[in-house]
Design a protein around this motif. Structure first.
Motif, PDB file in Angstrom:
ATOM      1  N   PHE A   1      34.329 -55.502 -47.733  1.00  0.00           N
ATOM      2  CA  PHE A   1      34.057 -55.998 -49.081  1.00  0.00           C
ATOM      3  C   PHE A   1      33.129 -57.210 -49.098  1.00  0.00           C
ATOM      4  CE2 PHE A   1      35.223 -58.375 -52.984  1.00  0.00           C
ATOM      5  CZ  PHE A   1      34.883 -57.404 -53.919  1.00  0.00           C
ATOM      6  N   ALA A   2      33.060 -57.963 -48.003  1.00  0.00           N
ATOM      7  CA  ALA A   2      32.278 -59.201 -47.978  1.00  0.00           C
ATOM      8  C   ALA A   2      30.804 -59.001 -48.325  1.00  0.00           C
ATOM      9  CB  ALA A   2      32.427 -59.878 -46.616  1.00  0.00           C
ATOM     10  N   PRO A   3      30.106 -57.961 -47.829  1.00  0.00           N
ATOM     11  CA  PRO A   3      28.684 -57.820 -48.190  1.00  0.00           C
ATOM     12  C   PRO A   3      28.441 -57.709 -49.692  1.00  0.00           C
ATOM     13  CG  PRO A   3      29.192 -56.435 -46.314  1.00  0.00           C
ATOM     14  CD  PRO A   3      30.497 -56.959 -46.814  1.00  0.00           C
ATOM     15  N   TYR A   4      29.393 -57.138 -50.424  1.00  0.00           N
ATOM     16  CA  TYR A   4      29.205 -56.990 -51.863  1.00  0.00           C
ATOM     17  C   TYR A   4      29.173 -58.343 -52.573  1.00  0.00           C
ATOM     18  CZ  TYR A   4      29.916 -55.367 -56.640  1.00  0.00           C
ATOM     19  OH  TYR A   4      29.784 -55.131 -57.985  1.00  0.00           O
ATOM     20  N   LEU A   5      29.771 -59.366 -51.973  1.00  0.00           N
ATOM     21  CA  LEU A   5      29.793 -60.691 -52.574  1.00  0.00           C
ATOM     22  C   LEU A   5      28.492 -61.457 -52.364  1.00  0.00           C
ATOM     23  CD1 LEU A   5      33.400 -61.763 -51.491  1.00  0.00           C
ATOM     24  CD2 LEU A   5      32.680 -60.744 -53.666  1.00  0.00           C
ATOM     25  N   LEU A   6      27.628 -60.961 -51.495  1.00  0.00           N
ATOM     26  CA  LEU A   6      26.371 -61.654 -51.218  1.00  0.00           C
ATOM     27  C   LEU A   6      25.372 -61.415 -52.342  1.00  0.00           C
ATOM     28  CD1 LEU A   6      25.854 -60.772 -47.434  1.00  0.00           C
ATOM     29  CD2 LEU A   6      26.737 -62.903 -48.375  1.00  0.00           C
TER      30      LEU A   6
ATOM     31  N   ALA B   1      21.214 -60.619 -48.934  1.00  0.00           N
ATOM     32  CA  ALA B   1      21.337 -59.334 -48.240  1.00  0.00           C
ATOM     33  C   ALA B   1      19.972 -58.837 -47.770  1.00  0.00           C
ATOM     34  CB  ALA B   1      21.994 -58.308 -49.163  1.00  0.00           C
ATOM     35  N   VAL B   2      18.955 -58.974 -48.609  1.00  0.00           N
ATOM     36  CA  VAL B   2      17.617 -58.523 -48.232  1.00  0.00           C
ATOM     37  C   VAL B   2      17.059 -59.383 -47.111  1.00  0.00           C
ATOM     38  CG1 VAL B   2      15.236 -58.356 -49.044  1.00  0.00           C
ATOM     39  CG2 VAL B   2      17.094 -57.445 -50.440  1.00  0.00           C
TER      40      VAL B   2
ATOM     41  N   GLN C   1      27.909 -44.803 -59.837  1.00  0.00           N
ATOM     42  CA  GLN C   1      26.928 -44.914 -58.767  1.00  0.00           C
ATOM     43  C   GLN C   1      25.606 -44.266 -59.148  1.00  0.00           C
ATOM     44  OE1 GLN C   1      27.683 -46.836 -55.967  1.00  0.00           O
ATOM     45  NE2 GLN C   1      25.462 -46.713 -56.075  1.00  0.00           N
ATOM     46  N   ILE C   2      25.650 -43.148 -59.846  1.00  0.00           N
ATOM     47  CA  ILE C   2      24.406 -42.514 -60.277  1.00  0.00           C
ATOM     48  C   ILE C   2      23.645 -43.420 -61.243  1.00  0.00           C
ATOM     49  CG2 ILE C   2      23.476 -40.610 -61.650  1.00  0.00           C
ATOM     50  CD1 ILE C   2      25.509 -38.790 -60.394  1.00  0.00           C
ATOM     51  N   LEU C   3      24.355 -44.003 -62.196  1.00  0.00           N
ATOM     52  CA  LEU C   3      23.699 -44.895 -63.149  1.00  0.00           C
ATOM     53  C   LEU C   3      23.143 -46.134 -62.458  1.00  0.00           C
ATOM     54  CD1 LEU C   3      26.179 -44.704 -66.157  1.00  0.00           C
ATOM     55  CD2 LEU C   3      24.026 -43.492 -65.857  1.00  0.00           C
ATOM     56  N   ALA C   4      23.891 -46.696 -61.508  1.00  0.00           N
ATOM     57  CA  ALA C   4      23.412 -47.881 -60.800  1.00  0.00           C
ATOM     58  C   ALA C   4      22.199 -47.560 -59.933  1.00  0.00           C
ATOM     59  CB  ALA C   4      24.537 -48.459 -59.944  1.00  0.00           C
ATOM     60  N   SER C   5      22.183 -46.399 -59.291  1.00  0.00           N
ATOM     61  CA  SER C   5      21.058 -46.028 -58.443  1.00  0.00           C
ATOM     62  C   SER C   5      19.808 -45.733 -59.258  1.00  0.00           C
ATOM     63  CB  SER C   5      21.421 -44.808 -57.588  1.00  0.00           C
ATOM     64  OG  SER C   5      22.493 -45.107 -56.707  1.00  0.00           O
ATOM     65  N   LEU C   6      19.968 -45.157 -60.445  1.00  0.00           N
ATOM     66  CA  LEU C   6      18.807 -44.910 -61.294  1.00  0.00           C
ATOM     67  C   LEU C   6      18.168 -46.214 -61.754  1.00  0.00           C
ATOM     68  CD1 LEU C   6      20.079 -41.949 -63.518  1.00  0.00           C
ATOM     69  CD2 LEU C   6      18.328 -41.845 -61.744  1.00  0.00           C
TER      70      LEU C   6
ATOM     71  N   VAL D   1      23.377 -49.208 -49.162  1.00  0.00           N
ATOM     72  CA  VAL D   1      24.715 -48.729 -48.801  1.00  0.00           C
ATOM     73  C   VAL D   1      25.536 -49.844 -48.187  1.00  0.00           C
ATOM     74  CG1 VAL D   1      25.975 -47.141 -47.297  1.00  0.00           C
ATOM     75  CG2 VAL D   1      23.986 -46.331 -48.578  1.00  0.00           C
ATOM     76  N   TRP D   2      24.943 -50.596 -47.260  1.00  0.00           N
ATOM     77  CA  TRP D   2      25.675 -51.705 -46.632  1.00  0.00           C
ATOM     78  C   TRP D   2      26.071 -52.767 -47.648  1.00  0.00           C
ATOM     79  CZ3 TRP D   2      24.298 -56.901 -46.250  1.00  0.00           C
ATOM     80  CH2 TRP D   2      25.096 -57.681 -45.389  1.00  0.00           C
ATOM     81  N   TRP D   3      25.192 -53.028 -48.598  1.00  0.00           N
ATOM     82  CA  TRP D   3      25.414 -54.121 -49.543  1.00  0.00           C
ATOM     83  C   TRP D   3      26.428 -53.773 -50.635  1.00  0.00           C
ATOM     84  CZ3 TRP D   3      22.129 -54.960 -54.359  1.00  0.00           C
ATOM     85  CH2 TRP D   3      22.512 -56.136 -55.003  1.00  0.00           C
ATOM     86  N   THR D   4      26.414 -52.542 -51.148  1.00  0.00           N
ATOM     87  CA  THR D   4      27.235 -52.184 -52.309  1.00  0.00           C
ATOM     88  C   THR D   4      28.449 -51.339 -51.975  1.00  0.00           C
ATOM     89  OG1 THR D   4      25.836 -50.242 -52.727  1.00  0.00           O
ATOM     90  CG2 THR D   4      25.221 -52.290 -53.816  1.00  0.00           C
ATOM     91  N   LEU D   5      28.688 -51.051 -50.705  1.00  0.00           N
ATOM     92  CA  LEU D   5      29.813 -50.201 -50.322  1.00  0.00           C
ATOM     93  C   LEU D   5      31.159 -50.812 -50.703  1.00  0.00           C
ATOM     94  CD1 LEU D   5      30.478 -47.550 -48.704  1.00  0.00           C
ATOM     95  CD2 LEU D   5      30.760 -49.014 -46.715  1.00  0.00           C
TER      96      LEU D   5
END
Length: 320
Positions: free
Chosen positions: A139-144, A149-150, A250-255, A194-198
């Motif tokens: 969960f930690a990467p999602y908080l960055l 992250a980039v 996820q589909i809406l976020a990816s679009l 994927v790493w960032w939002t998983l």
């Protein structure tokens, strides 16, 4: 005796009128109370309604009007253009390329973000040793912030001193141009995303798994069902609604992807990773064509609405 009867009959209408007047008074009191509550409720709602109209309704209407003009970021050329911007957008090859990149990115990210998040959540749910460490790691990467992250992955993708290419050079292999090769840039952005939002989907799945009643697993064990049987007969069906929700989100976020592509590759090389939102940004704030950018925005908005409606109906049929 007759006089007593007549007096009782005379008093009966008076009592009836008195009993009917009491409910009328109570109804008027209740009406006044509701009116006062309605007026007080209006003043409570007014600040939010004003902010909603100012920061959402007005920008939507203003942007819609701007899409029918030749409005420029420099402030010139705001003449009415009709549907010229929309017809130009439908024939814009760069826009279609950006839309294709957005669709490819969506297809490449939705599947791993659903499957991997479920697998990781299930491993933690069944008692993976050191659960606190795995929960934090997933969960930690999602908080960055996206910029952090980039920056991490830009260093790892560097061709000269990056982590991956450094390991390849030490092993005697050639360097890989992760961000400068058109065929690899999109996959690099997908890995970062994927790493960032998983972690967000991982958390939703873990919460859904913890809400499954234990007696279902106990009854299945008594009946002789093994781990795989319990997984496909109990676990996956019980979290079906959560899966539907995650797929839709996820589909809406990816679009609507923009930040990581803009910071990591800036849409390159040769527009290989440029998404629709980045193209809108380039047209409006680099090409100064706010009217044309607004038209593209509303076309893309309409496309997202159509995709959402179709997806919702399909998912509801599958979950029914």
């Amino acid at each position: 005796m007759s006089s007593l009867t007549s007096s009782n009959e005379a008093q009966a209408p008076v009592a009836a009128r008195g009993s009917s007047s009491a409910p009328s008074g109570s109804r008027s009191t209740n009406a006044r109370a509701r009116s006062i509550q309605g007026r007080s409720g209006f003043w409570f709602v007014l600040p939010f309604a004003a902010a909603f109209a100012m920061f959402l309704i007005w920008p939507i209407l203003s942007g819609l009007w701007m899409s029918f003009t030749n409005q420029s970021l420099t402030g010139s050329g705001s003449a009415f253009a009709g549907f010229d911007n929309y017809s130009e957008a439908l024939g814009d090859a760069a826009l279609w390329q950006a839309l294709g990149n957005t669709v490819i990115f969506t297809l490449l990210t939705v599947v791993p973000l659903v499957v991997l998040s479920f697998v990781l959540a299930y491993l933690v749910y069944i008692g993976l040793p050191g659960q606190w460490l795995w929960r934090l790691s997933f969960f930690a990467p999602y908080l960055l912030p996206v910029s952090v992250a980039v920056a991490i992955w830009q260093w790892m993708f560097q061709p000269d001193f990056g982590l991956f290419n450094g390991l390849l050079l030490r092993a005697g292999f050639a360097q890989i141009p992760f961000l400068s090769e058109a065929s690899l840039a999109m996959f690099s952005v997908v890995v970062v995303t994927v790493w960032w939002t998983l972690g967000f989907n991982f958390l939703l799945y873990l919460s859904a798994l913890n809400n499954i009643p234990d007696h279902l697993y106990e009854a299945a064990s008594i009946d002789g069902a093994g781990p795989w049987r319990r997984l496909f007969s109990i676990t996956i069906p019980m979290i079906n609604r959560t899966t539907v929700m995650i797929i839709m989100l996820q589909i809406l976020a990816s679009l609507k992807v923009f930040e990581q592509i803009f910071l990591l590759t800036n849409g390159g090389p040769n527009g290989a990773t440029r998404s629709v939102l980045e193209y809108i940004y380039d047209v409006g704030f680099t090409g100064y064509r706010l009217g044309y950018a607004s038209a593209i925005s509303y076309l893309f908005f309409a496309l997202i609405i159509v995709i959402s409606i179709v997806q919702l109906r399909v998912m509801n049929r599958k979950s029914a």
